[in-house]
Scaffold this motif. Structure first.
Motif, short mmCIF file in Angstrom:
data_model
loop_
_atom_site.label_atom_id
_atom_site.label_comp_id
_atom_site.label_asym_id
_atom_site.label_seq_id
_atom_site.Cartn_x
_atom_site.Cartn_y
_atom_site.Cartn_z
N ARG A 1 85.77 -69.55 21.38
CA ARG A 1 85.78 -70.03 20.00
C ARG A 1 85.15 -69.02 19.06
NH1 ARG A 1 85.83 -75.83 19.70
NH2 ARG A 1 86.29 -76.65 21.76
N LEU A 2 84.09 -68.35 19.55
CA LEU A 2 83.41 -67.38 18.70
C LEU A 2 84.23 -66.11 18.49
CD1 LEU A 2 79.76 -67.71 20.06
CD2 LEU A 2 80.51 -68.10 17.70
N ILE A 3 85.01 -65.74 19.50
CA ILE A 3 85.84 -64.53 19.38
C ILE A 3 87.29 -64.92 19.66
CG2 ILE A 3 85.99 -62.08 20.01
CD1 ILE A 3 83.31 -62.29 21.37
N PRO A 4 87.96 -65.46 18.67
CA PRO A 4 89.30 -65.98 18.92
C PRO A 4 90.39 -64.91 19.04
CG PRO A 4 88.65 -66.42 16.64
CD PRO A 4 87.49 -65.75 17.31
N ASP A 5 90.15 -63.74 18.44
CA ASP A 5 91.23 -62.74 18.43
C ASP A 5 91.19 -61.82 19.65
OD1 ASP A 5 88.81 -61.91 17.44
OD2 ASP A 5 89.64 -60.51 15.98
N ILE A 6 91.12 -62.47 20.82
CA ILE A 6 91.06 -61.80 22.12
C ILE A 6 91.94 -62.64 23.03
CG2 ILE A 6 89.45 -61.82 24.11
CD1 ILE A 6 89.07 -59.33 22.48
N SER A 7 92.56 -62.00 24.02
CA SER A 7 93.27 -62.79 25.04
C SER A 7 92.25 -63.25 26.07
CB SER A 7 94.34 -61.95 25.73
OG SER A 7 95.36 -61.64 24.83
N TRP A 8 92.07 -64.54 26.15
CA TRP A 8 91.07 -65.08 27.07
C TRP A 8 91.72 -65.47 28.39
CZ3 TRP A 8 86.00 -64.71 26.79
CH2 TRP A 8 85.47 -64.34 25.56
N HIS A 9 91.07 -65.03 29.47
CA HIS A 9 91.56 -65.32 30.82
C HIS A 9 90.55 -66.24 31.50
CE1 HIS A 9 94.46 -61.75 31.05
NE2 HIS A 9 93.83 -61.57 29.89
N PHE A 10 91.00 -67.36 31.96
CA PHE A 10 90.10 -68.22 32.73
C PHE A 10 90.26 -67.86 34.20
CE2 PHE A 10 88.31 -71.91 34.77
CZ PHE A 10 87.14 -72.07 34.03
N ILE A 11 89.13 -67.49 34.84
CA ILE A 11 89.22 -66.99 36.22
C ILE A 11 88.39 -67.81 37.19
CG2 ILE A 11 89.70 -64.62 35.41
CD1 ILE A 11 86.82 -63.89 36.18
N GLY A 12 87.85 -68.94 36.73
CA GLY A 12 87.00 -69.75 37.60
C GLY A 12 87.71 -70.98 38.11
N ARG A 13 87.07 -71.65 39.03
CA ARG A 13 87.61 -72.88 39.59
C ARG A 13 87.87 -73.90 38.47
NH1 ARG A 13 86.72 -75.32 45.04
NH2 ARG A 13 85.81 -73.36 45.70
N LEU A 14 89.01 -74.52 38.50
CA LEU A 14 89.38 -75.47 37.44
C LEU A 14 88.87 -76.86 37.78
CD1 LEU A 14 93.08 -74.33 36.95
CD2 LEU A 14 91.27 -74.09 35.25
N GLN A 15 88.30 -77.51 36.77
CA GLN A 15 87.96 -78.93 36.91
C GLN A 15 89.02 -79.69 36.13
OE1 GLN A 15 83.94 -77.60 35.42
NE2 GLN A 15 83.44 -79.64 36.23
N ARG A 16 89.53 -80.74 36.73
CA ARG A 16 90.68 -81.41 36.09
C ARG A 16 90.37 -81.92 34.69
NH1 ARG A 16 93.98 -85.61 39.41
NH2 ARG A 16 95.41 -85.21 37.70
N ASN A 17 89.14 -82.40 34.48
CA ASN A 17 88.83 -82.94 33.14
C ASN A 17 88.62 -81.85 32.09
OD1 ASN A 17 86.42 -82.08 34.18
ND2 ASN A 17 85.23 -83.83 33.51
N LYS A 18 88.66 -80.59 32.51
CA LYS A 18 88.50 -79.48 31.55
C LYS A 18 89.82 -78.76 31.29
CE LYS A 18 83.90 -79.76 31.41
NZ LYS A 18 83.63 -80.79 32.41
N ILE A 19 90.84 -79.12 32.04
CA ILE A 19 92.09 -78.36 31.97
C ILE A 19 92.73 -78.42 30.58
CG2 ILE A 19 94.52 -78.44 32.74
CD1 ILE A 19 93.55 -78.53 35.57
N SER A 20 92.64 -79.58 29.98
CA SER A 20 93.23 -79.76 28.66
C SER A 20 92.63 -78.77 27.66
CB SER A 20 92.97 -81.20 28.23
OG SER A 20 93.27 -81.37 26.89
N HIS A 21 91.31 -78.70 27.68
CA HIS A 21 90.57 -77.82 26.80
C HIS A 21 90.86 -76.34 27.10
CE1 HIS A 21 87.05 -77.94 24.05
NE2 HIS A 21 87.06 -76.68 24.36
N ILE A 22 90.84 -76.02 28.37
CA ILE A 22 91.09 -74.63 28.78
C ILE A 22 92.49 -74.20 28.35
CG2 ILE A 22 91.42 -73.12 30.79
CD1 ILE A 22 89.15 -74.75 32.15
N SER A 23 93.45 -75.11 28.49
CA SER A 23 94.83 -74.73 28.18
C SER A 23 95.02 -74.43 26.69
CB SER A 23 95.81 -75.82 28.65
OG SER A 23 95.62 -76.99 27.89
N LEU A 24 94.13 -74.94 25.87
CA LEU A 24 94.22 -74.64 24.44
C LEU A 24 93.67 -73.25 24.10
CD1 LEU A 24 93.03 -78.02 22.87
CD2 LEU A 24 95.35 -77.07 22.89
N LEU A 25 92.72 -72.78 24.90
CA LEU A 25 92.01 -71.54 24.55
C LEU A 25 92.46 -70.32 25.36
CD1 LEU A 25 88.40 -73.06 24.37
CD2 LEU A 25 89.74 -72.24 22.43
#
Ligand SMILES: *Cc1c(COP(=O)(O)O)cnc(C)c1O
Length: 235
Positions: free
Chosen positions: A87-111
Motif C-alpha cells: 500500500r505504501l509503494i503501489p507503483d511496484i509489481s508486488w510478488h507474494f512468495i509466502g504460504r497462503l492463508q485462505r482468509n488472506k487470499i482475497s486481500h492478496i489478490s488485490l495487491l
C-alpha cells in the motif's frame, strides 16, 4: 575506476555480515546489484531473467532506495508486511512468495501482480473466485516432507489444467531448494526445469541469494533475491 571490492565479492559479503543493524546505503546496493547482473549475464539470457527483490525484514526506506535504482519487482512472504508495504509503494509489481492463508487470499489478490506460492488445490479455486488475473506460479515441494508448502511433482500437470480451466494465468513453477535432506539443490532444480519443459510453461521461479547461479544453470527466470542485494536483514 574499477573497484577492487567487486573482485572479492564474497569477502565483501562476509564483511557486510559483521555489520548488522545498519541500513544498506545506495552505494552498497548498487555495487551488489551490478555484481549480480554481471553474474546473471554470464549465465543466462538476461532479458528472460527477472530479479524479484525479497524485501522481508527491511524498512520501507531501504525499499525506496532499491526502487530508485530501478528495481521494480518486490517480493514479500508475510501477509501483514506485504500488505503494508504494497500500500505504501503501489507503483511496484508486488510478488507474494509466502504460504497462503485462505482468509488472506482475497486481500492478496488485490495487491499482488504475481503469486509464487500456490501450493494447494483449494487456493486455485479461491484465486479464481476472486478473479485474480496476475501471474500464478505453482510451488513444487522439494521432497516428500508434508509440512513443506507445495504440490507433489506428480500432481503438477493436473493442477496446471485445473488452474487454467478456472481461468487463471498459470505461468510457471516455483521451488525452494531443501536445506535439510530430500533432493539436493541441483537435483531439485533439474526436476523443476524438466517439469517446466514437460508442461510448456514460461517461467521458473527458483534460486535465492545462496543458490541463484546454480538455479540459472537449470533455467531459472525469476530469481528471488534478498540478502545478496540488500545485505543482512536487520534484526
Ligand atoms: C526469504 C526468501 C527468499 C530470499 O532469501 P535471501 O536469502 O535473502 O535471498 C527467497 N524466497 C523465499 C521463499 C524466501 O522466503
Amino acid at each position: 575506476m574499477e573497484t577492487p571490492r567487486r573482485e572479492t565479492f564474497s569477502e565483501y559479503v562476509l564483511d557486510e555480515d559483521k555489520r548488522h543493524n545498519e541500513s544498506p546505503s545506495l552505494a552498497d546496493i548498487q555495487l551488489r546489484l551490478d555484481d549480480i547482473r554481471e553474474r546473471i549475464d554470464r549465465r543466462a539470457k538476461v532479458e528472460m531473467v527477472r530479479i524479484v527483490l525479497v524485501t522481508k525484514g527491511f524498512p520501507v526506506s531501504t525499499l525506496m532506495v532499491a526502487k530508485g535504482l530501478g528495481l521494480r519487482d518486490f517480493g514479500e512472504n508475510y501477509f501483514q508486511e506485504f500488505s503494508q508495504k504494497a500500500r505504501l509503494i503501489p507503483d511496484i509489481s508486488w510478488h507474494f512468495i509466502g504460504r497462503l492463508q485462505r482468509n488472506k487470499i482475497s486481500h492478496i489478490s488485490l495487491l499482488a501482480s504475481a503469486i509464487h506460492s500456490v501450493g494447494r488445490e483449494v487456493e486455485l479455486s479461491d484465486l479464481a473466485h476472486k478473479n485474480f488475473q496476475g501471474e500464478v506460479f505453482l510451488q513444487v515441494r522439494s521432497d516428500d516432507l508434508q509440512e513443506r508448502n507445495g504440490f507433489d511433482p506428480a500432481v503438477v500437470g493436473g493442477m496446471i489444467r485445473i488452474g487454467r480451466d478456472l481461468g487463471l494465468n498459470i505461468c510457471g513453477l516455483m521451488g525452494v531448494a531443501s536445506i535439510s535432506g530430500g533432493h539436493s539443490a541441483p537435483e531439485f532444480f533439474r526436476l523443476l526445469g524438466k517439469l517446466r519443459d514437460t508442461y510448456g510453461l514460461e517461467r521458473l521461479s527458483m534460486g535465492m541469494s545462496s543458490d541463484f547461479e546454480l538455479a540459472l544453470d537449470y533455467g531459472a527466470t525469476d530469481l528471488r533475491l534478498g540478502k545478496a542485494i540488500l545485505g543482512p536483514r536487520p534484526n
